[in-house]
Design an enzyme around this catalytic site. Structure first.
Site, PDB file in Angstrom:
ATOM      1  N   GLU A 169       6.452  -8.903  18.193  1.00 53.89           N
ATOM      2  CA  GLU A 169       5.070  -8.478  18.159  1.00 53.89           C
ATOM      3  C   GLU A 169       4.959  -8.350  16.363  1.00 53.89           C
ATOM      4  O   GLU A 169       4.701  -7.139  16.048  1.00 53.89           O
ATOM      5  CB  GLU A 169       4.741  -7.173  18.558  1.00 53.89           C
ATOM      6  N   GLY A 178       3.072  -7.870  13.183  1.00 55.87           N
ATOM      7  CA  GLY A 178       1.800  -7.553  12.433  1.00 55.87           C
ATOM      8  C   GLY A 178       1.622  -7.758  11.127  1.00 55.87           C
ATOM      9  O   GLY A 178       1.186  -8.652  10.779  1.00 55.87           O
ATOM     10  N   ARG A 179       2.538  -6.703  10.315  1.00 52.73           N
ATOM     11  CA  ARG A 179       2.541  -6.794   9.022  1.00 52.73           C
ATOM     12  C   ARG A 179       2.782  -8.124   8.463  1.00 52.73           C
ATOM     13  O   ARG A 179       2.280  -8.828   7.604  1.00 52.73           O
ATOM     14  CB  ARG A 179       3.576  -5.892   8.412  1.00 52.73           C
ATOM     15  N   TYR A 182       2.253   7.213   2.552  1.00 51.70           N
ATOM     16  CA  TYR A 182       4.020   7.271   2.553  1.00 51.70           C
ATOM     17  C   TYR A 182       4.531   6.602   1.221  1.00 51.70           C
ATOM     18  O   TYR A 182       5.427   5.839   1.377  1.00 51.70           O
ATOM     19  CB  TYR A 182       4.439   6.697   3.913  1.00 51.70           C
ATOM     20  N   CYS A 208     -11.563  12.322  -4.851  1.00 51.94           N
ATOM     21  CA  CYS A 208     -11.172  13.683  -5.388  1.00 51.94           C
ATOM     22  C   CYS A 208     -10.196  14.057  -4.840  1.00 51.94           C
ATOM     23  O   CYS A 208      -9.802  15.032  -3.879  1.00 51.94           O
ATOM     24  CB  CYS A 208     -12.438  14.606  -4.821  1.00 51.94           C
ATOM     25  N   GLU A 209      -8.959  13.541  -5.053  1.00 53.54           N
ATOM     26  CA  GLU A 209      -7.392  13.966  -4.678  1.00 53.54           C
ATOM     27  C   GLU A 209      -6.577  13.337  -5.857  1.00 53.54           C
ATOM     28  O   GLU A 209      -6.490  12.246  -6.241  1.00 53.54           O
ATOM     29  CB  GLU A 209      -7.228  13.092  -3.469  1.00 53.54           C
ATOM     30  N   TYR A 219      -2.587  -3.086   7.478  1.00 52.23           N
ATOM     31  CA  TYR A 219      -2.750  -1.703   7.356  1.00 52.23           C
ATOM     32  C   TYR A 219      -3.359  -1.302   5.968  1.00 52.23           C
ATOM     33  O   TYR A 219      -3.250  -0.058   5.498  1.00 52.23           O
ATOM     34  CB  TYR A 219      -1.154  -0.810   7.424  1.00 52.23           C
TER      35      TYR A 219
END
Ligand SMILES: *Cc1c(COP(=O)(O)O)cnc(C)c1O
Length: 445
Positions: A289, A291-292, A333, A360-361, A389
């Site tokens: 499977e 994905g990435r 992460y 605003c972070e 992602y």
């Protein structure tokens, strides 16, 4: 920045992908913009299929659509003959609406709702990967009521965690996913399936991690599942027909990443299968499977540099017109990305800047310490390996609109997801009547 797939620097010194000048793409479609290299996506699909064909075992390569789920991507993956994993009604709906053959769709997740299971049964999808005993009982009763045969895999927790460069045998099995091998729950689940006339147990599934650069974890997982399968064979005369070892195959985000080829992963998995299933006269089919590793390297995000801030002796910030809303991975992460100036592809790097997003972070930083040529306001910054992602995890934080996704190939660029409009941003907002009235009243006064 590493140039993946069809990416190259053209005669004008611009980054080109799929035969399209990215500076032109930025002009034509605006920024931020996700650009997807169609040829590279297809090559990645084919590389896994080819590796299995050479191995001689039965197989399915299922694209984990959570990495990037859009109807056009479902079409490409279908054309390449892959199967498709979904984890929600939304991903299932996307696949079905794109005309993806239901028989090659697999449904994952640790809390599938009754409505989602019904949708999957109505569509007669290929396989449901059952995660826990609540789901198993629910599915059994639904299948029985409907007198409908359902193919299932049981997700197992093999007690292995694979990280980028090593794997750890956790021994204990503290995970929200799957049936535990250690405490007998997995065995009970097999028994439940064996007793049901409607649940057809094909075999077992596991998924040991992501961005894995080593084959050992897959082989250890195969060993453990093989031992369990052999127990099921002795105890219930159960022949395993499918082993699904999940995804997690690593890709190159930054120069230091050294991913293995699809061949290397597949041949290690097939070797593991042969070693672990000697108790059966016929080998199970292997499902994987990815994905990435199907879409990750094929994506590039284009931004416009809008402002800069130099703090002498400390840091040089540049800010782009996107950030954690279109790519939350660095903030979530500490994921590392690399970038280049798409309009200055032939200039040498001569400064180190940190790339900030516009939210605003303070944590909205895309890249710390990125080597670039002289940066000017209005330059087009290209961030590489954003295919997986990114769009699928994008949000509307700060009510920032999600960018368009453009598929490029042989000099042609097609929008596969439109840029959100300001009206899209308020499309689901509702002002209750009493608030509307209050405003009208207060204006009258
Ligand atoms: C996330 C996931 C995948 C895909 O992982 P990648 O790292 O994108 O290859 C495959 N299978 C399962 C069950 C997953 O949860």
């Amino acid at each position: 920045m590493y140039l993946h797939g069809t990416s190259r620097i053209n005669e004008r010194g611009h980054l080109e992908i799929g035969g399209c000048d990215t500076v032109q793409l930025a002009k034509q479609f605006g920024t931020p913009l996700y650009v997807l290299d169609e040829q590279l996506i297809r090559e990645r699909c084919r590389a896994y299929v080819r590796a299995f064909q050479q191995s001689g075992v039965d197989f399915q390569v299922a694209y984990a659509s959570k990495a990037l789920s859009t109807m056009a991507i479902c079409r490409i993956v279908d054309e390449e003959g892959l199967s498709l994993d979904v984890v929600s009604d939304g991903e299932l709906y996307t696949a079905l609406k794109a005309g993806f053959p239901a028989g090659r769709i697999h449904f994952h997740g640790n809390n599938k709702t009754p409505e989602e299971l019904k949708m999957a049964l109505d569509a007669k999808i290929g396989c449901i990967v059952v995660d826990n005993s609540t789901e198993l009982k629910l599915l059994r009763s639904m299948a029985t009521k409907r007198s409908q045969q359902v193919d299932v895999l049981l997700r197992l927790t093999p007690g292995i965690e694979a990280h980028t460069h090593e794997y750890i045998q956790t021994g204990q099995e503290d995970s929200k996913f799957g049936f535990s091998l250690a405490n007998g729950h997995a065995l009970q689940a097999v028994e439940t399936c064996q007793r049901s006339s409607y649940l057809r147990l094909l075999g077992f599934h596991c998924h040991i991690g992501s961005q894995i650069f080593d084959v050992r974890g897959y082989q250890v997982a195969m060993e453990k599942i093989g031992q369990f399968a052999s127990k099921c064979y002795e105890r219930y005369d159960f022949t395993t027909r499918v082993i699904n070892v999940g995804g997690g195959f690593g890709i190159r985000y930054v120069e230091g990443d050294r991913p293995l080829s699809p061949d290397a992963y597949v041949s290690a998995i097939v070797d593991g299968l042969k070693a672990s299933f000697s108790h059966q006269s016929e080998l199970p089919a292997v499902w994987i499977e990815p994905g990435r590793s199907i879409v990750g390297e094929a994506g590039t995000t284009l931004y416009t540099v809008g402002t800069e801030k130099r703090i002498p002796g400390i840091r040089h910030y540049i800010a782009v017109d996107g950030g954690m809303t279109d790519n939350p991975r660095p903030a979530l992460y500490q994921a590392k990305y690399d970038a280049m100036l798409a309009n200055k592809g032939n200039q040498t790097n001569r400064q180190v800047v940190s790339v900030a997003g516009k939210c605003c972070e303070s944590g909205d930083m895309l890249i710390w310490d990125c080597a670039l040529p002289e940066v000017e306001i209005g330059d087009i910054l290209a961030v590489g390996a954003t295919g997986a992602y990114n769009y699928s995890m994008a949000s509307n934080y700060n009510r920032i609109r999600k960018p368009a996704v453009v598929l490029v190939r042989d000099g042609k660029a097609d929008v596969i997801v439109k840029r959100e409009t300001l009206d899209d941003i308020i499309a689901h907002d509702v002002i209750p009547e009493r608030l509307a009235n209050d405003i009208a009243l207060s204006r009258q006064e």
